[in-house]
Write a protein that holds these residues in place. Sequence first.
Motif, PDB file in Angstrom:
ATOM      1  N   TRP A 127       0.997   5.240  -1.825  1.00 47.53           N
ATOM      2  CA  TRP A 127       2.355   5.685  -2.110  1.00 47.53           C
ATOM      3  C   TRP A 127       3.341   5.140  -1.085  1.00 47.53           C
ATOM      4  O   TRP A 127       2.999   4.827   0.050  1.00 47.53           O
ATOM      5  CB  TRP A 127       2.421   7.211  -2.147  1.00 47.53           C
ATOM      6  CG  TRP A 127       2.427   7.863  -0.794  1.00 47.53           C
ATOM      7  CD1 TRP A 127       1.366   8.060   0.032  1.00 47.53           C
ATOM      8  CD2 TRP A 127       3.565   8.392  -0.107  1.00 47.53           C
ATOM      9  NE1 TRP A 127       1.760   8.677   1.187  1.00 47.53           N
ATOM     10  CE2 TRP A 127       3.099   8.896   1.126  1.00 47.53           C
ATOM     11  CE3 TRP A 127       4.916   8.484  -0.423  1.00 47.53           C
ATOM     12  CZ2 TRP A 127       3.960   9.486   2.056  1.00 47.53           C
ATOM     13  CZ3 TRP A 127       5.762   9.075   0.506  1.00 47.53           C
ATOM     14  CH2 TRP A 127       5.276   9.569   1.721  1.00 47.53           C
ATOM     15  N   ALA A 128       4.582   5.017  -1.539  1.00 49.19           N
ATOM     16  CA  ALA A 128       5.714   4.653  -0.685  1.00 49.19           C
ATOM     17  C   ALA A 128       6.932   5.289  -1.332  1.00 49.19           C
ATOM     18  O   ALA A 128       6.884   5.697  -2.487  1.00 49.19           O
ATOM     19  CB  ALA A 128       5.868   3.135  -0.594  1.00 49.19           C
ATOM     20  N   GLU A 129       8.020   5.393  -0.584  1.00 54.73           N
ATOM     21  CA  GLU A 129       9.207   6.000  -1.176  1.00 54.73           C
ATOM     22  C   GLU A 129      10.477   5.284  -0.781  1.00 54.73           C
ATOM     23  O   GLU A 129      10.529   4.538   0.186  1.00 54.73           O
ATOM     24  CB  GLU A 129       9.313   7.488  -0.807  1.00 54.73           C
ATOM     25  CG  GLU A 129       9.838   7.754   0.580  1.00 54.73           C
ATOM     26  CD  GLU A 129      10.197   9.218   0.830  1.00 54.73           C
ATOM     27  OE1 GLU A 129      10.922   9.820   0.025  1.00 54.73           O
ATOM     28  OE2 GLU A 129       9.749   9.729   1.861  1.00 54.73           O
ATOM     29  N   ARG A 130      11.489   5.522  -1.567  1.00 59.90           N
ATOM     30  CA  ARG A 130      12.874   5.164  -1.288  1.00 59.90           C
ATOM     31  C   ARG A 130      13.651   6.458  -1.416  1.00 59.90           C
ATOM     32  O   ARG A 130      13.107   7.499  -1.790  1.00 59.90           O
ATOM     33  CB  ARG A 130      13.407   4.138  -2.303  1.00 59.90           C
ATOM     34  CG  ARG A 130      12.666   2.818  -2.340  1.00 59.90           C
ATOM     35  CD  ARG A 130      12.799   2.053  -1.008  1.00 59.90           C
ATOM     36  NE  ARG A 130      12.219   0.726  -1.094  1.00 59.90           N
ATOM     37  CZ  ARG A 130      10.949   0.436  -0.903  1.00 59.90           C
ATOM     38  NH1 ARG A 130      10.092   1.385  -0.642  1.00 59.90           N
ATOM     39  NH2 ARG A 130      10.520  -0.810  -0.994  1.00 59.90           N
ATOM     40  N   GLU A 131      14.915   6.418  -1.133  1.00 56.48           N
ATOM     41  CA  GLU A 131      15.709   7.641  -1.191  1.00 56.48           C
ATOM     42  C   GLU A 131      15.695   8.253  -2.589  1.00 56.48           C
ATOM     43  O   GLU A 131      15.666   9.469  -2.745  1.00 56.48           O
ATOM     44  CB  GLU A 131      17.144   7.357  -0.752  1.00 56.48           C
ATOM     45  CG  GLU A 131      17.992   8.606  -0.677  1.00 56.48           C
ATOM     46  CD  GLU A 131      19.393   8.345  -0.149  1.00 56.48           C
ATOM     47  OE1 GLU A 131      20.023   9.322   0.283  1.00 56.48           O
ATOM     48  OE2 GLU A 131      19.846   7.181  -0.151  1.00 56.48           O
ATOM     49  N   ASP A 132      15.666   7.406  -3.612  1.00 56.28           N
ATOM     50  CA  ASP A 132      15.780   7.905  -4.987  1.00 56.28           C
ATOM     51  C   ASP A 132      14.495   7.840  -5.806  1.00 56.28           C
ATOM     52  O   ASP A 132      14.472   8.249  -6.957  1.00 56.28           O
ATOM     53  CB  ASP A 132      16.862   7.128  -5.720  1.00 56.28           C
ATOM     54  CG  ASP A 132      16.574   5.636  -5.765  1.00 56.28           C
ATOM     55  OD1 ASP A 132      15.770   5.147  -4.948  1.00 56.28           O
ATOM     56  OD2 ASP A 132      17.160   4.944  -6.619  1.00 56.28           O
ATOM     57  N   LYS A 133      13.398   7.324  -5.248  1.00 56.60           N
ATOM     58  CA  LYS A 133      12.169   7.182  -6.025  1.00 56.60           C
ATOM     59  C   LYS A 133      10.933   7.180  -5.145  1.00 56.60           C
ATOM     60  O   LYS A 133      11.006   6.966  -3.940  1.00 56.60           O
ATOM     61  CB  LYS A 133      12.211   5.932  -6.894  1.00 56.60           C
ATOM     62  CG  LYS A 133      12.334   4.646  -6.126  1.00 56.60           C
ATOM     63  CD  LYS A 133      12.487   3.421  -7.019  1.00 56.60           C
ATOM     64  CE  LYS A 133      13.687   3.388  -7.843  1.00 56.60           C
ATOM     65  NZ  LYS A 133      14.851   2.704  -7.544  1.00 56.60           N
ATOM     66  N   VAL A 134       9.789   7.394  -5.791  1.00 57.25           N
ATOM     67  CA  VAL A 134       8.480   7.325  -5.138  1.00 57.25           C
ATOM     68  C   VAL A 134       7.648   6.321  -5.913  1.00 57.25           C
ATOM     69  O   VAL A 134       7.662   6.312  -7.152  1.00 57.25           O
ATOM     70  CB  VAL A 134       7.778   8.706  -5.161  1.00 57.25           C
ATOM     71  CG1 VAL A 134       6.348   8.594  -4.646  1.00 57.25           C
ATOM     72  CG2 VAL A 134       8.550   9.720  -4.349  1.00 57.25           C
ATOM     73  N   TYR A 135       6.940   5.443  -5.194  1.00 59.43           N
ATOM     74  CA  TYR A 135       6.037   4.492  -5.811  1.00 59.43           C
ATOM     75  C   TYR A 135       4.616   5.016  -5.643  1.00 59.43           C
ATOM     76  O   TYR A 135       4.174   5.264  -4.524  1.00 59.43           O
ATOM     77  CB  TYR A 135       6.133   3.117  -5.150  1.00 59.43           C
ATOM     78  CG  TYR A 135       7.510   2.515  -5.224  1.00 59.43           C
ATOM     79  CD1 TYR A 135       8.090   2.197  -6.445  1.00 59.43           C
ATOM     80  CD2 TYR A 135       8.236   2.243  -4.068  1.00 59.43           C
ATOM     81  CE1 TYR A 135       9.358   1.641  -6.508  1.00 59.43           C
ATOM     82  CE2 TYR A 135       9.501   1.681  -4.129  1.00 59.43           C
ATOM     83  CZ  TYR A 135      10.052   1.385  -5.350  1.00 59.43           C
ATOM     84  OH  TYR A 135      11.300   0.834  -5.418  1.00 59.43           O
ATOM     85  N   LEU A 136       3.891   5.192  -6.737  1.00 59.32           N
ATOM     86  CA  LEU A 136       2.492   5.604  -6.705  1.00 59.32           C
ATOM     87  C   LEU A 136       1.659   4.521  -7.378  1.00 59.32           C
ATOM     88  O   LEU A 136       1.984   4.094  -8.488  1.00 59.32           O
ATOM     89  CB  LEU A 136       2.268   6.902  -7.472  1.00 59.32           C
ATOM     90  CG  LEU A 136       2.630   8.221  -6.809  1.00 59.32           C
ATOM     91  CD1 LEU A 136       2.281   9.382  -7.732  1.00 59.32           C
ATOM     92  CD2 LEU A 136       1.952   8.389  -5.485  1.00 59.32           C
ATOM     93  N   THR A 137       0.596   4.092  -6.715  1.00 62.15           N
ATOM     94  CA  THR A 137      -0.324   3.128  -7.296  1.00 62.15           C
ATOM     95  C   THR A 137      -1.705   3.756  -7.318  1.00 62.15           C
ATOM     96  O   THR A 137      -2.273   4.040  -6.271  1.00 62.15           O
ATOM     97  CB  THR A 137      -0.362   1.821  -6.475  1.00 62.15           C
ATOM     98  OG1 THR A 137       0.963   1.320  -6.337  1.00 62.15           O
ATOM     99  CG2 THR A 137      -1.233   0.783  -7.147  1.00 62.15           C
ATOM    100  N   VAL A 138      -2.226   4.004  -8.511  1.00 63.06           N
ATOM    101  CA  VAL A 138      -3.584   4.523  -8.662  1.00 63.06           C
ATOM    102  C   VAL A 138      -4.484   3.308  -8.767  1.00 63.06           C
ATOM    103  O   VAL A 138      -4.379   2.540  -9.726  1.00 63.06           O
ATOM    104  CB  VAL A 138      -3.709   5.415  -9.915  1.00 63.06           C
ATOM    105  CG1 VAL A 138      -5.131   5.924 -10.069  1.00 63.06           C
ATOM    106  CG2 VAL A 138      -2.717   6.563  -9.863  1.00 63.06           C
ATOM    107  N   GLN A 139      -5.355   3.118  -7.784  1.00 70.12           N
ATOM    108  CA  GLN A 139      -6.202   1.940  -7.758  1.00 70.12           C
ATOM    109  C   GLN A 139      -7.544   2.246  -8.413  1.00 70.12           C
ATOM    110  O   GLN A 139      -8.400   2.900  -7.827  1.00 70.12           O
ATOM    111  CB  GLN A 139      -6.390   1.462  -6.326  1.00 70.12           C
ATOM    112  CG  GLN A 139      -5.073   1.041  -5.712  1.00 70.12           C
ATOM    113  CD  GLN A 139      -5.234   0.395  -4.373  1.00 70.12           C
ATOM    114  OE1 GLN A 139      -5.869   0.948  -3.488  1.00 70.12           O
ATOM    115  NE2 GLN A 139      -4.654  -0.777  -4.220  1.00 70.12           N
TER     116      GLN A 139
END
Length: 193
Positions: free
Chosen positions: A9-21
């Motif tokens: 996971w990583a984030e920005r002020e307006d979103k979250v990035y999730l990568t299910v590997q």
Amino acid sequence: MSRHPEVKWAEREDKVYLTVQLSDAKNPKVNLDPEGVFTFSASAGTDNNLYELKLDLLDRVNVEESKINTGVRSIFCVIEKAEAKWWKKLLRGGEKVPHYVKVDWDKWVDEDDDSGGPADLDMGGMDFSKFGDMGGLGGMGGLGDMGGLGDMSGLGDDPIGDDSEDSDDEEQIKIPEGKAHDKKAEGESTKDS
């Protein structure tokens, strides 16, 4: 008994990035609740092992604007936050983050470095679909055009070719002792003419 896939996971002020590997996931099902509950299930491997995941995200999310892309090796989600603000952590509660949830340093941006622009993260031409339109992921497309990378299977451990040894492209010039001053002077005189 189900297993847990690795999640980055990583984030920005307006979103979250999730990568299910999870490579070669079969029948992946992803659900996102406006309260911030993210669930995932799929089978994978030669034994069709069941992989399940439930994450209680720190805050509310905008399901309609969130997007997902299923690929051969992973499921990538862009989760829009309901309110644009930096989260102190990914999950609610005071418990320790599970061992299978890790920071995605490739996508990570510190709060003071976030430009917030759309060119913020190169998605590599991925085809995203919205969570709100999902009734399951069975018919969704895979990775889009990856910029001409083609088949990299024959490249060994280092597909980029980044050797730690000196490159053959570098030319090393040795100046004989006592001639260093003369070569420098010759170089300077040719520049002036």
